[in-house]
Write a protein that holds these residues in place. Structure first.
Motif, PDB file in Angstrom:
ATOM      1  N   VAL A 103      47.713  61.788  28.977  1.00 44.73           N
ATOM      2  CA  VAL A 103      46.760  61.395  30.005  1.00 44.73           C
ATOM      3  C   VAL A 103      47.594  61.830  31.286  1.00 44.73           C
ATOM      4  O   VAL A 103      46.680  62.728  32.351  1.00 44.73           O
ATOM      5  CB  VAL A 103      46.590  59.827  30.027  1.00 44.73           C
ATOM      6  N   LYS A 104      48.686  61.670  31.692  1.00 51.83           N
ATOM      7  CA  LYS A 104      49.336  62.164  32.862  1.00 51.83           C
ATOM      8  C   LYS A 104      49.349  63.678  32.962  1.00 51.83           C
ATOM      9  O   LYS A 104      49.275  64.221  34.024  1.00 51.83           O
ATOM     10  CB  LYS A 104      50.694  61.594  33.145  1.00 51.83           C
ATOM     11  N   GLU A 105      49.476  64.544  31.831  1.00 50.22           N
ATOM     12  CA  GLU A 105      49.426  65.730  31.847  1.00 50.22           C
ATOM     13  C   GLU A 105      48.190  66.316  31.970  1.00 50.22           C
ATOM     14  O   GLU A 105      47.896  67.607  31.972  1.00 50.22           O
ATOM     15  CB  GLU A 105      50.288  66.267  30.603  1.00 50.22           C
ATOM     16  N   GLY A 106      47.302  65.648  31.949  1.00 49.74           N
ATOM     17  CA  GLY A 106      45.629  65.954  32.013  1.00 49.74           C
ATOM     18  C   GLY A 106      45.114  66.600  30.765  1.00 49.74           C
ATOM     19  O   GLY A 106      44.080  67.446  30.868  1.00 49.74           O
ATOM     20  N   LEU A 107      45.723  66.168  29.891  1.00 51.24           N
ATOM     21  CA  LEU A 107      45.222  66.819  28.567  1.00 51.24           C
ATOM     22  C   LEU A 107      43.931  65.957  27.940  1.00 51.24           C
ATOM     23  O   LEU A 107      43.251  66.434  27.068  1.00 51.24           O
ATOM     24  CB  LEU A 107      46.194  66.905  27.453  1.00 51.24           C
ATOM     25  N   PHE A 108      44.017  64.619  27.991  1.00 52.86           N
ATOM     26  CA  PHE A 108      42.960  63.744  27.506  1.00 52.86           C
ATOM     27  C   PHE A 108      42.702  62.873  28.808  1.00 52.86           C
ATOM     28  O   PHE A 108      43.752  62.578  29.720  1.00 52.86           O
ATOM     29  CB  PHE A 108      43.452  62.757  26.294  1.00 52.86           C
ATOM     30  N   THR A 109      41.444  62.325  28.836  1.00 57.17           N
ATOM     31  CA  THR A 109      41.166  61.234  29.922  1.00 57.17           C
ATOM     32  C   THR A 109      41.628  59.851  29.033  1.00 57.17           C
ATOM     33  O   THR A 109      41.616  59.822  27.834  1.00 57.17           O
ATOM     34  CB  THR A 109      39.851  61.265  30.173  1.00 57.17           C
ATOM     35  N   ALA A 110      41.952  58.864  29.754  1.00 55.45           N
ATOM     36  CA  ALA A 110      42.388  57.646  29.280  1.00 55.45           C
ATOM     37  C   ALA A 110      41.414  56.860  28.120  1.00 55.45           C
ATOM     38  O   ALA A 110      41.796  56.546  27.056  1.00 55.45           O
ATOM     39  CB  ALA A 110      42.743  56.526  30.240  1.00 55.45           C
ATOM     40  N   ASP A 111      39.973  57.340  28.191  1.00 54.91           N
ATOM     41  CA  ASP A 111      38.922  56.683  27.566  1.00 54.91           C
ATOM     42  C   ASP A 111      38.813  57.403  26.165  1.00 54.91           C
ATOM     43  O   ASP A 111      37.969  57.049  25.372  1.00 54.91           O
ATOM     44  CB  ASP A 111      37.827  56.477  28.311  1.00 54.91           C
ATOM     45  N   GLN A 112      39.621  58.620  26.120  1.00 52.88           N
ATOM     46  CA  GLN A 112      39.254  59.397  24.742  1.00 52.88           C
ATOM     47  C   GLN A 112      40.591  59.296  23.895  1.00 52.88           C
ATOM     48  O   GLN A 112      40.576  60.077  22.993  1.00 52.88           O
ATOM     49  CB  GLN A 112      39.259  60.736  25.385  1.00 52.88           C
ATOM     50  N   VAL A 113      41.464  58.649  24.136  1.00 55.62           N
ATOM     51  CA  VAL A 113      42.869  58.625  23.539  1.00 55.62           C
ATOM     52  C   VAL A 113      43.270  57.083  23.388  1.00 55.62           C
ATOM     53  O   VAL A 113      43.170  56.235  23.937  1.00 55.62           O
ATOM     54  CB  VAL A 113      43.992  59.330  24.277  1.00 55.62           C
ATOM     55  N   LYS A 114      43.998  56.921  22.172  1.00 57.54           N
ATOM     56  CA  LYS A 114      44.366  55.567  21.821  1.00 57.54           C
ATOM     57  C   LYS A 114      45.801  55.106  22.672  1.00 57.54           C
ATOM     58  O   LYS A 114      46.221  56.062  22.869  1.00 57.54           O
ATOM     59  CB  LYS A 114      44.710  55.682  20.156  1.00 57.54           C
ATOM     60  N   LYS A 115      45.889  54.092  22.644  1.00 56.25           N
ATOM     61  CA  LYS A 115      47.001  53.383  23.478  1.00 56.25           C
ATOM     62  C   LYS A 115      48.409  53.812  23.065  1.00 56.25           C
ATOM     63  O   LYS A 115      49.161  54.202  23.917  1.00 56.25           O
ATOM     64  CB  LYS A 115      47.007  51.774  23.439  1.00 56.25           C
ATOM     65  N   GLN A 116      48.466  53.951  21.680  1.00 54.97           N
ATOM     66  CA  GLN A 116      50.052  54.703  21.477  1.00 54.97           C
ATOM     67  C   GLN A 116      50.328  56.032  21.950  1.00 54.97           C
ATOM     68  O   GLN A 116      51.509  56.336  21.959  1.00 54.97           O
ATOM     69  CB  GLN A 116      50.379  54.401  19.882  1.00 54.97           C
TER      70      GLN A 116
END
Length: 347
Positions: free
Chosen positions: A237-250
């Protein structure tokens, strides 16, 4: 509240684009491959004469983008090299059991714990395949390999227009039974041989010492280009590869996902089948032939071209039409009106 079902394919308007234009040399090689498989009397070599004709599903698989993937896989060495690899894969797909043996019902016992599931998409629209070895639920067998590739095939039904690759997410957290060296080698061989140009990115987290040693043993067998796509312990997320709502918490996202097979499995299969059915319907309306563009039948519109490439595309279409009369004017008209399947690394 936990989420139990996969996310739908995102709207990629303004984010995805069709394949880039080819050079004249590349276009000539592509046209040679297209002409080979598009010939009216084409028969797949190395199989019984009565089985030589291409099945409809094989023609659907042999898209414009597919042919380009194999040409890139042979580094544009020659049309003949790409043709051989394509024919080897066509024969492998039949022998592996894609058109009879490998069904959702057959592989389902491998999927009940969620050791392999698909959830969310990266910023480029790539579907994310999660692998969790700690959830392994069966003894090592050929069916595990079949399940691996069943999930890959389904992933392709979740690739929107302009998307040809996947994002692989491997979480080695908790203790789990890992595949043997021989099984891993077999999976890698199939991936690199029959699924070229399919890995976009791979992310690996929670790598214990034993697994780290295992990866050091297996990585030399992975294509160098593929190795560069593998990232360890990323912050996606921080690296801008996924938005937070598209990736699991782990993996650093905001989604609390909990795998419940009775909810996830039917929803996943339904979404894949609906996409594939809709795309195949458009593909048939466009003529149902080899070399049609995924961008067109997935997107609902033809891709923009420069004048020189428009002329080349017309030449290719006319060449295919000469050997398949039923796809000439009807196909071109339809294109103007109407807008494909891993425990390791997908190459």
């Amino acid at each position: 509240m936990p989420v139990h079902i996969p996310l739908p394919v995102p709207d990629l308007t303004g984010r995805s684009k069709p394949q880039g234009h080819l050079s004249e040399v590349q276009q000539e090689k592509y046209q040679a491959v297209l002409k080979h498989f598009g010939s009216e009397d084409y028969k797949l070599p190395g199989v019984p004469e009565e089985d030589g004709e291409l099945k409809e599903v094989e023609k659907f698989w042999l898209t414009y983008e597919c042919l380009l993937r194999y040409l890139r896989a042979v580094k544009w060495a020659s049309a003949e090299a790409a043709i051989k690899r394509l024919e080897d894969t066509l024969k492998w797909r039949r022998e592996f059991g894609w058109y009879d043996k490998i069904t959702a019902e057959y592989v389902e016992p491998e999927g009940v714990t969620g050791k392999a599931d698909v959830f969310g998409y990266d910023v480029d629209g790539r579907p994310a395949q999660y692998l969790t070895p700690s959830k392994q639920n069966t003894e090592e067998s050929h069916r595990q390999i079949e399940f691996t590739f069943f999930m890959v095939e389904k992933l392709m039904d979740l690739m929107g227009p302009g998307v040809e690759t996947l994002a692989l997410m491997i979480n080695f957290g908790d203790r789990g039974k890992n595949p043997s060296m021989s099984t891993s080698r077999k999976v890698l061989d199939i991936l690199q041989t029959h699924y070229p140009e399919r890995l976009g990115r791979a992310f690996v987290i929670n790598v214990p010492f034993v697994i780290n040693m295992f990866l050091k043993l297996i990585m030399p067998f992975v294509d160098p280009v593929t190795r560069e796509k593998v990232h360890f312990n990323p912050d996606v997320v921080k690296e801008g590869l996924f938005t937070a709502d598209q990736v699991k918490k782990q993996f650093g996202g905001s989604v609390e996902f909990e795998y419940k097979h009775e909810a996830y499995w039917p929803a996943f299969l339904k979404m894949c089948e609906e996409n594939r059915t809709a795309w195949m319907k458009k593909w048939r309306a466009m003529g149902g032939t080899v070399g049609l563009k995924e961008w067109d039948f997935k997107n609902g519109e033809t891709a923009p071209s420069t004048e020189v490439n428009e002329k080349k595309d017309v030449a290719v279409a006319e060449s295919a039409a000469a050997s398949q009369p039923q796809t000439s004017e009807k196909t071109i008209a339809a294109v103007e009106e109407v807008p494909v399947v891993e425990t390791a690394v997908a190459v």
